[in-house]
Design a protein around this motif. Structure first.
Motif, PDB file in Angstrom:
ATOM      1  N   THR A  11      59.090  -7.950  22.762  1.00  0.00           N
ATOM      2  CA  THR A  11      59.229  -8.841  21.433  1.00  0.00           C
ATOM      3  C   THR A  11      59.280 -10.262  22.276  1.00  0.00           C
ATOM      4  OG1 THR A  11      61.079  -7.608  21.366  1.00  0.00           O
ATOM      5  CG2 THR A  11      59.639  -6.687  20.648  1.00  0.00           C
ATOM      6  N   GLY A  12      59.499 -10.821  21.003  1.00  0.00           N
ATOM      7  CA  GLY A  12      59.781 -12.357  20.892  1.00  0.00           C
ATOM      8  C   GLY A  12      60.944 -12.684  20.635  1.00  0.00           C
ATOM      9  N   ASP A  13      62.042 -12.998  21.551  1.00  0.00           N
ATOM     10  CA  ASP A  13      63.163 -12.839  20.874  1.00  0.00           C
ATOM     11  C   ASP A  13      63.111 -14.194  20.192  1.00  0.00           C
ATOM     12  OD1 ASP A  13      63.849 -10.291  21.682  1.00  0.00           O
ATOM     13  OD2 ASP A  13      64.863 -10.679  24.112  1.00  0.00           O
ATOM     14  N   GLY A  14      62.163 -15.333  20.022  1.00  0.00           N
ATOM     15  CA  GLY A  14      62.498 -16.497  19.634  1.00  0.00           C
ATOM     16  C   GLY A  14      61.597 -16.685  18.867  1.00  0.00           C
ATOM     17  N   PHE A  15      61.153 -15.372  18.328  1.00  0.00           N
ATOM     18  CA  PHE A  15      59.510 -15.498  16.788  1.00  0.00           C
ATOM     19  C   PHE A  15      60.895 -15.912  15.996  1.00  0.00           C
ATOM     20  CE2 PHE A  15      56.644 -13.510  14.494  1.00  0.00           C
ATOM     21  CZ  PHE A  15      55.296 -14.564  14.380  1.00  0.00           C
ATOM     22  N   PRO A  16      61.441 -15.109  15.545  1.00  0.00           N
ATOM     23  CA  PRO A  16      62.234 -15.505  13.929  1.00  0.00           C
ATOM     24  C   PRO A  16      62.694 -16.551  13.806  1.00  0.00           C
ATOM     25  CG  PRO A  16      62.749 -13.588  15.053  1.00  0.00           C
ATOM     26  CD  PRO A  16      62.183 -13.994  15.639  1.00  0.00           C
ATOM     27  N   HIS A  17      62.672 -17.718  14.277  1.00  0.00           N
ATOM     28  CA  HIS A  17      63.237 -18.872  14.848  1.00  0.00           C
ATOM     29  C   HIS A  17      61.890 -19.734  15.011  1.00  0.00           C
ATOM     30  CE1 HIS A  17      64.872 -22.495  15.457  1.00  0.00           C
ATOM     31  NE2 HIS A  17      64.070 -22.836  16.337  1.00  0.00           N
ATOM     32  N   CYS A  18      60.428 -19.693  15.377  1.00  0.00           N
ATOM     33  CA  CYS A  18      59.017 -20.504  15.390  1.00  0.00           C
ATOM     34  C   CYS A  18      59.160 -20.096  13.575  1.00  0.00           C
ATOM     35  CB  CYS A  18      57.779 -19.262  16.189  1.00  0.00           C
ATOM     36  SG  CYS A  18      58.690 -19.787  18.206  1.00  0.00           S
ATOM     37  N   LEU A  19      58.780 -18.852  12.943  1.00  0.00           N
ATOM     38  CA  LEU A  19      58.772 -18.682  11.442  1.00  0.00           C
ATOM     39  C   LEU A  19      59.299 -19.117  10.610  1.00  0.00           C
ATOM     40  CD1 LEU A  19      57.951 -15.108  11.594  1.00  0.00           C
ATOM     41  CD2 LEU A  19      56.544 -16.430  11.748  1.00  0.00           C
ATOM     42  N   ALA A  20      60.461 -19.783  11.152  1.00  0.00           N
ATOM     43  CA  ALA A  20      61.948 -20.158  10.219  1.00  0.00           C
ATOM     44  C   ALA A  20      61.115 -22.227  10.295  1.00  0.00           C
ATOM     45  CB  ALA A  20      62.919 -20.425  10.266  1.00  0.00           C
ATOM     46  N   GLU A  21      60.932 -22.410  11.664  1.00  0.00           N
ATOM     47  CA  GLU A  21      60.751 -24.234  12.103  1.00  0.00           C
ATOM     48  C   GLU A  21      59.329 -24.233  11.122  1.00  0.00           C
ATOM     49  OE1 GLU A  21      60.226 -26.541  16.069  1.00  0.00           O
ATOM     50  OE2 GLU A  21      59.440 -24.261  15.589  1.00  0.00           O
ATOM     51  N   LEU A  22      58.419 -22.798  10.893  1.00  0.00           N
ATOM     52  CA  LEU A  22      56.980 -23.935  10.570  1.00  0.00           C
ATOM     53  C   LEU A  22      57.441 -23.868   8.780  1.00  0.00           C
ATOM     54  CD1 LEU A  22      54.486 -21.707  12.825  1.00  0.00           C
ATOM     55  CD2 LEU A  22      54.599 -24.230  12.005  1.00  0.00           C
ATOM     56  N   GLU A  42      56.813 -10.243   7.135  1.00  0.00           N
ATOM     57  CA  GLU A  42      55.798  -9.982   7.072  1.00  0.00           C
ATOM     58  C   GLU A  42      55.918 -11.081   5.646  1.00  0.00           C
ATOM     59  OE1 GLU A  42      53.054  -6.406   4.923  1.00  0.00           O
ATOM     60  OE2 GLU A  42      54.977  -6.385   5.609  1.00  0.00           O
ATOM     61  N   ASP A  43      56.680 -10.772   4.665  1.00  0.00           N
ATOM     62  CA  ASP A  43      56.812 -12.189   4.310  1.00  0.00           C
ATOM     63  C   ASP A  43      56.145 -13.142   3.899  1.00  0.00           C
ATOM     64  OD1 ASP A  43      57.082  -9.990   1.863  1.00  0.00           O
ATOM     65  OD2 ASP A  43      59.435  -9.605   2.656  1.00  0.00           O
ATOM     66  N   GLN A  44      57.348 -13.898   5.540  1.00  0.00           N
ATOM     67  CA  GLN A  44      57.106 -14.844   5.637  1.00  0.00           C
ATOM     68  C   GLN A  44      55.842 -15.053   6.140  1.00  0.00           C
ATOM     69  OE1 GLN A  44      59.777 -14.030   8.716  1.00  0.00           O
ATOM     70  NE2 GLN A  44      61.593 -15.659   7.344  1.00  0.00           N
TER      71      GLN A  44
END
Length: 204
Positions: A11-22, A42-44
């Motif tokens: 799993t990508g631990d940093g992925f939620p942060h990447c979504l928020a940044e975008l 999914e919503d993001q």
């Protein structure tokens, strides 16, 4: 021969942060295209797809801050199909060469999870192939597969790794043989299965 599913995807631990940044970049630079996103991944993704485009629609021009953010999202996305959502707008807005060079840099200097992510993203980045960069990737990926004993890196590098010695200079032929031997004798069943699927020369 049927393809064995890739086990234990990291799993990508940093992925939620990447979504928020975008999402924040879209709100600043593309407000007309950015709806309110729910809390789920999914919503993001749905909101970002609407803002950044998808393979059935035109991709918008994107300002420079999107480049690094899209590279990070493509690399940290743990899903090798969904990461296309970030690679495609990256390639369309900033060009195939710059996109591929960024992934090569991650393969060379990133953490092991980032190196594995670069290998996942490389497939979509090379839908517009550039021979010189593909040669650089082949050589870098070959060295990474042999030298890096991280299992996740090896699992993601191997499917895109060219094992034909003719694709490499003569001085790398022993390294190709080492990679084939390593995969065929590795305790991990996926690597053993995958190397045979790729039709590696038994005499290499």
């Amino acid at each position: 021969m049927n393809l064995m599913p890739l086990p234990g995807r990291a799993t990508g631990d940093g992925f939620p942060h990447c979504l928020a940044e975008l999402l924040e970049l879209c709100r600043v630079h593309l407000p007309a295209r950015t709806a309110e996103a729910g809390e789920s991944e999914e919503d993001q993704r749905v909101v970002l797809r609407g803002a950044l485009g998808n393979r059935y629609s035109d991709y918008p021009d994107l300002p420079e801050p999107f480049f690094a953010a899209l590279v990070r999202a493509a690399v940290h996305d743990p899903n090798p199909s969904f990461n296309r959502q970030f690679v495609e707008p990256l390639r369309r807005a900033f060009g195939a060469r710059r996109t591929q060079e960024a992934l090569l840099e991650v393969l060379a200097t990133g953490t092991n999870p980032e190196r594995a992510g670069a290998a996942r993203a490389w497939y979509w980045a090379t839908l517009e192939p550039l021979d010189d960069l593909q040669d650089r990737w082949n050589r870098a990926a070959l060295r990474e597969f042999v030298a890096n004993d991280d299992l996740d890196v090896r699992r993601w590098v191997l499917p895109g790794l060219t094992l034909d010695p003719a694709r490499y200079p003569a001085e790398l032929h022993p390294l190709v043989a080492e990679a084939v031997h390593l995969a065929r004798t590795h305790p991990d069943g996926y690597l053993r299965h995958r190397v045979e699927l790729q039709g590696a020369d038994p005499e290499v």
